[in-house]
Design a protein around this motif. Structure first.
Motif, PDB file in Angstrom:
ATOM      1  N   ASP A  97      13.886  18.055 -48.607  1.00  0.00           N
ATOM      2  CA  ASP A  97      12.912  17.377 -47.297  1.00  0.00           C
ATOM      3  C   ASP A  97      13.840  17.280 -46.139  1.00  0.00           C
ATOM      4  OD1 ASP A  97      10.729  18.473 -48.917  1.00  0.00           O
ATOM      5  OD2 ASP A  97       9.490  16.322 -48.548  1.00  0.00           O
ATOM      6  N   ALA A  98      14.461  16.615 -46.841  1.00  0.00           N
ATOM      7  CA  ALA A  98      15.684  16.466 -46.275  1.00  0.00           C
ATOM      8  C   ALA A  98      16.607  17.846 -45.684  1.00  0.00           C
ATOM      9  CB  ALA A  98      16.739  15.173 -46.910  1.00  0.00           C
ATOM     10  N   ALA A  99      17.258  18.318 -46.633  1.00  0.00           N
ATOM     11  CA  ALA A  99      17.901  19.843 -46.756  1.00  0.00           C
ATOM     12  C   ALA A  99      16.959  20.697 -45.336  1.00  0.00           C
ATOM     13  CB  ALA A  99      18.679  20.190 -47.521  1.00  0.00           C
ATOM     14  N   HIS A 100      15.673  20.436 -45.465  1.00  0.00           N
ATOM     15  CA  HIS A 100      15.174  21.012 -44.189  1.00  0.00           C
ATOM     16  C   HIS A 100      14.881  20.341 -42.788  1.00  0.00           C
ATOM     17  CE1 HIS A 100      14.678  25.139 -46.415  1.00  0.00           C
ATOM     18  NE2 HIS A 100      13.972  24.447 -47.772  1.00  0.00           N
ATOM     19  N   ARG A 101      15.885  19.564 -43.018  1.00  0.00           N
ATOM     20  CA  ARG A 101      15.507  18.379 -41.751  1.00  0.00           C
ATOM     21  C   ARG A 101      13.774  18.027 -41.412  1.00  0.00           C
ATOM     22  NH1 ARG A 101      20.047  19.487 -42.372  1.00  0.00           N
ATOM     23  NH2 ARG A 101      22.145  20.437 -40.489  1.00  0.00           N
ATOM     24  N   SER A 125      24.986  19.110 -55.920  1.00  0.00           N
ATOM     25  CA  SER A 125      25.599  19.328 -54.558  1.00  0.00           C
ATOM     26  C   SER A 125      24.897  19.618 -53.661  1.00  0.00           C
ATOM     27  CB  SER A 125      26.315  20.609 -54.872  1.00  0.00           C
ATOM     28  OG  SER A 125      27.157  20.810 -53.437  1.00  0.00           O
ATOM     29  N   TYR A 126      24.782  19.004 -52.503  1.00  0.00           N
ATOM     30  CA  TYR A 126      23.812  19.228 -51.724  1.00  0.00           C
ATOM     31  C   TYR A 126      24.214  20.471 -51.211  1.00  0.00           C
ATOM     32  CZ  TYR A 126      22.607  19.088 -46.720  1.00  0.00           C
ATOM     33  OH  TYR A 126      22.175  19.414 -44.912  1.00  0.00           O
ATOM     34  N   GLY A 127      25.730  21.076 -50.663  1.00  0.00           N
ATOM     35  CA  GLY A 127      26.449  21.791 -49.956  1.00  0.00           C
ATOM     36  C   GLY A 127      26.584  23.431 -50.460  1.00  0.00           C
ATOM     37  N   TRP A 128      26.716  22.621 -51.832  1.00  0.00           N
ATOM     38  CA  TRP A 128      25.804  24.395 -53.001  1.00  0.00           C
ATOM     39  C   TRP A 128      23.758  25.006 -52.788  1.00  0.00           C
ATOM     40  CZ3 TRP A 128      22.507  24.148 -57.406  1.00  0.00           C
ATOM     41  CH2 TRP A 128      22.312  25.349 -57.306  1.00  0.00           C
ATOM     42  N   TRP A 129      23.108  24.397 -53.126  1.00  0.00           N
ATOM     43  CA  TRP A 129      22.400  24.300 -52.656  1.00  0.00           C
ATOM     44  C   TRP A 129      21.557  24.646 -51.719  1.00  0.00           C
ATOM     45  CZ3 TRP A 129      17.834  21.706 -50.134  1.00  0.00           C
ATOM     46  CH2 TRP A 129      16.831  22.925 -51.244  1.00  0.00           C
ATOM     47  N   ASN A 130      21.647  24.006 -50.595  1.00  0.00           N
ATOM     48  CA  ASN A 130      21.187  24.430 -49.247  1.00  0.00           C
ATOM     49  C   ASN A 130      22.064  25.725 -48.593  1.00  0.00           C
ATOM     50  OD1 ASN A 130      20.285  23.278 -46.696  1.00  0.00           O
ATOM     51  ND2 ASN A 130      21.864  23.189 -45.994  1.00  0.00           N
ATOM     52  N   HIS A 131      23.389  25.227 -48.622  1.00  0.00           N
ATOM     53  CA  HIS A 131      23.754  27.575 -48.752  1.00  0.00           C
ATOM     54  C   HIS A 131      23.084  28.744 -49.588  1.00  0.00           C
ATOM     55  CE1 HIS A 131      26.551  30.977 -47.741  1.00  0.00           C
ATOM     56  NE2 HIS A 131      26.618  30.919 -49.244  1.00  0.00           N
ATOM     57  N   HIS A 133      19.849  27.949 -50.474  1.00  0.00           N
ATOM     58  CA  HIS A 133      18.123  28.252 -50.476  1.00  0.00           C
ATOM     59  C   HIS A 133      18.301  28.396 -49.259  1.00  0.00           C
ATOM     60  CE1 HIS A 133      14.899  26.677 -51.318  1.00  0.00           C
ATOM     61  NE2 HIS A 133      14.133  25.917 -50.318  1.00  0.00           N
ATOM     62  N   SER A 134      19.297  28.053 -48.156  1.00  0.00           N
ATOM     63  CA  SER A 134      19.399  28.995 -47.074  1.00  0.00           C
ATOM     64  C   SER A 134      18.938  30.403 -46.683  1.00  0.00           C
ATOM     65  CB  SER A 134      19.898  28.732 -46.476  1.00  0.00           C
ATOM     66  OG  SER A 134      20.281  26.929 -45.461  1.00  0.00           O
ATOM     67  N   ARG A 135      19.696  31.034 -47.661  1.00  0.00           N
ATOM     68  CA  ARG A 135      19.790  32.682 -47.358  1.00  0.00           C
ATOM     69  C   ARG A 135      18.345  33.000 -48.403  1.00  0.00           C
ATOM     70  NH1 ARG A 135      23.561  34.484 -52.084  1.00  0.00           N
ATOM     71  NH2 ARG A 135      22.818  36.459 -51.303  1.00  0.00           N
ATOM     72  N   LYS A 139      15.655  35.484 -45.728  1.00  0.00           N
ATOM     73  CA  LYS A 139      14.962  37.161 -46.663  1.00  0.00           C
ATOM     74  C   LYS A 139      14.283  36.204 -47.832  1.00  0.00           C
ATOM     75  CE  LYS A 139      17.216  39.886 -43.239  1.00  0.00           C
ATOM     76  NZ  LYS A 139      18.138  40.792 -43.592  1.00  0.00           N
ATOM     77  N   PRO A 140      13.320  35.913 -48.257  1.00  0.00           N
ATOM     78  CA  PRO A 140      12.606  36.146 -49.464  1.00  0.00           C
ATOM     79  C   PRO A 140      12.139  37.206 -50.097  1.00  0.00           C
ATOM     80  CG  PRO A 140      10.692  35.559 -48.345  1.00  0.00           C
ATOM     81  CD  PRO A 140      12.370  35.401 -47.105  1.00  0.00           C
ATOM     82  N   ASN A 141      12.471  37.673 -51.477  1.00  0.00           N
ATOM     83  CA  ASN A 141      12.486  38.762 -51.922  1.00  0.00           C
ATOM     84  C   ASN A 141      12.762  39.446 -51.868  1.00  0.00           C
ATOM     85  OD1 ASN A 141      11.392  36.348 -53.647  1.00  0.00           O
ATOM     86  ND2 ASN A 141       9.069  37.860 -54.087  1.00  0.00           N
ATOM     87  N   THR A 142      14.091  39.485 -51.024  1.00  0.00           N
ATOM     88  CA  THR A 142      15.292  40.434 -50.312  1.00  0.00           C
ATOM     89  C   THR A 142      15.919  41.004 -51.133  1.00  0.00           C
ATOM     90  OG1 THR A 142      14.373  40.059 -48.363  1.00  0.00           O
ATOM     91  CG2 THR A 142      16.240  41.319 -48.310  1.00  0.00           C
ATOM     92  N   LEU A 143      16.387  42.583 -52.085  1.00  0.00           N
ATOM     93  CA  LEU A 143      17.477  42.672 -52.398  1.00  0.00           C
ATOM     94  C   LEU A 143      18.605  42.910 -51.791  1.00  0.00           C
ATOM     95  CD1 LEU A 143      16.376  46.021 -54.055  1.00  0.00           C
ATOM     96  CD2 LEU A 143      16.425  44.166 -55.468  1.00  0.00           C
ATOM     97  N   GLY A 144      19.274  41.991 -52.255  1.00  0.00           N
ATOM     98  CA  GLY A 144      21.178  42.064 -51.035  1.00  0.00           C
ATOM     99  C   GLY A 144      21.132  40.466 -50.846  1.00  0.00           C
ATOM    100  N   ALA A 145      20.146  40.176 -50.198  1.00  0.00           N
ATOM    101  CA  ALA A 145      20.099  38.815 -49.743  1.00  0.00           C
ATOM    102  C   ALA A 145      18.979  37.679 -50.407  1.00  0.00           C
ATOM    103  CB  ALA A 145      19.110  39.223 -48.378  1.00  0.00           C
ATOM    104  N   ASP A 146      18.590  37.518 -50.672  1.00  0.00           N
ATOM    105  CA  ASP A 146      18.099  36.420 -51.702  1.00  0.00           C
ATOM    106  C   ASP A 146      18.485  36.209 -52.798  1.00  0.00           C
ATOM    107  OD1 ASP A 146      16.263  34.099 -52.681  1.00  0.00           O
ATOM    108  OD2 ASP A 146      14.436  34.834 -52.205  1.00  0.00           O
ATOM    109  N   GLY A 147      19.412  35.843 -53.111  1.00  0.00           N
ATOM    110  CA  GLY A 147      20.670  35.123 -54.743  1.00  0.00           C
ATOM    111  C   GLY A 147      19.200  34.456 -55.458  1.00  0.00           C
TER     112      GLY A 147
END
Length: 370
Positions: A97-101, A125-131, A133-135, A139-147
């Protein structure tokens, strides 16, 4: 057609066939919904709620620590480890929740809250997870964009397979749905390792020295206490239970929201509103599910309004659901147990489709749902 990818998603156009007009209408639809939500006061901050939640989490962590030292070198410590896994799951929900402001107006305050909660309290790691999760949110469930749908031990779509899996790997992939939840027992360890590799490596981390200091203090101190206070065998068992159940808890909370929903190619043109609603799934079940999933069971609303405080998601749900119904936009929700069944069946179908490219189970299911 691919066995797992939806090549096109029908969007209602209310009789308008002009692409530019359709895009304008879709943008105006989300603007209209946003104004409704703002008018209802559902985007306001919930400071009392979050400070209370933070205090409760600190009390739970303190109580767990007290139980650990009070019980001493006993196999009852495995119960403490199980409780700690659940408490740390709640810690990560607060960090999410904090990472999502969602907590503070100030981005800096939210960043530091995330660092304290995720790095210092949970050892993540907040930095690793936030990067990462932001992707996913973009673009959720999008090929090449959602890790989150990239192929690893589990194959979420045959399009991400670099080569055909044969032998033991092929056998496993065809049955991967049954192994998905047992594999989550390793996810807790994987989350910690991935974060450590990023902050001590070359990954993009905004406050690297702070993250390194917090994670080192948390993980180093935690391991030192466990191995100092418990016999070696019992210490390993304690860590195994805690990390295993923590990973299972995290996976069981995040997987139901998107796994088994349509997967789209990166080239697909789809509005923000349609993308977030059509590719997400809500989980119903009352207060227990709300607590268990930390508000992530309102995934559609969370993806539409990621900075909305989690207790407001339940209040905005009827508004969003009716808004979608009025415009013929599919709105998916189910029970927690049924979502797990969907995940298992979907992953098994993907595994089989890797062997038989002519099967198209997800497309069939999606069309039937419409």
């Amino acid at each position: 057609m691919s066995s797992t990818v939806i090549e096109s998603i029908e969007q209602p156009d209310n009789g308008r066939a002009v692409p530019g007009a359709a895009r304008e209408r879709q943008v105006s639809e989300f603007t209209e919904l946003t104004k409704m939500v703002q008018s209802a006061g559902l985007l306001r901050r919930r400071y009392a709620y979050y400070w209370t939640r933070f205090a409760v989490i600190l009390l739970l962590l303190g109580g767990t620590a007290f139980a650990f030292f009070a019980i001493g070198p006993s196999w009852w410590q495995l119960v403490v480890a199980a409780v700690l896994a659940l408490v740390l799951g709640q810690v990560m929900f607060l960090g999410h929740d904090a990472a999502h402001r969602q907590i503070f107006v100030s981005g800096r305050w939210n960043d530091w809250a995330s660092l304290v909660v995720a790095n210092l309290l949970a050892g993540m790691s907040y930095g690793w997870w936030n990067h990462k999760h932001s992707r996913h949110h973009a673009k959720p469930n999008t090929l090449g964009a959602d890790g989150d749908i990239d192929a690893g031990a589990i194959v979420f779509t045959t399009e991400n397979l670099e080569r055909e899996r044969t032998g033991i790997a092929g056998w496993f992939t065809q049955r991967q749905g049954w192994f998905f939840f047992p594999l989550l027992l390793l996810e807790g360890l994987n989350l910690h390792i991935s974060g450590v590799k990023t902050i001590f490596g070359r990954g993009a981390v905004k406050r690297r020295p702070v993250e390194m200091a917090f994670v080192t203090l948390r993980l180093g101190g935690y391991l030192a206490i466990v191995f100092w206070f418990l016999p070696v065998g019992m210490a390993f068992a304690f860590l195994g239970v805690q990390l295993g159940l923590f990973g299972l808890y995290m996976g069981a909370s995040f997987a139901p929201n998107h796994k088994g929903m349509p997967i789209v190619p990166a080239s697909m043109k789809i509005s923000f509103l349609h993308r977030q609603v059509l590719l997400s799934r809500n989980i119903r079940g009352g207060r227990f599910v709300d607590l268990f999933m930390g508000g992530l069971n309102y995934q559609i609303e969370h993806h539409l309004f990621p900075s909305m405080a989690s207790p407001s998601l339940k209040k905005v749900q009827p508004m969003v659901r009716q808004f979608c119904a009025d415009r013929g936009i599919s709105y998916t929700e189910t029970t927690l147990l049924h979502s797990y069944r969907i995940v298992v069946e979907y992953l098994n179908e993907v595994g089989l489709a890797a062997r038989d490219p002519f099967q198209c189970p997800l497309v069939t299911e999606f069309r039937a749902a419409r």
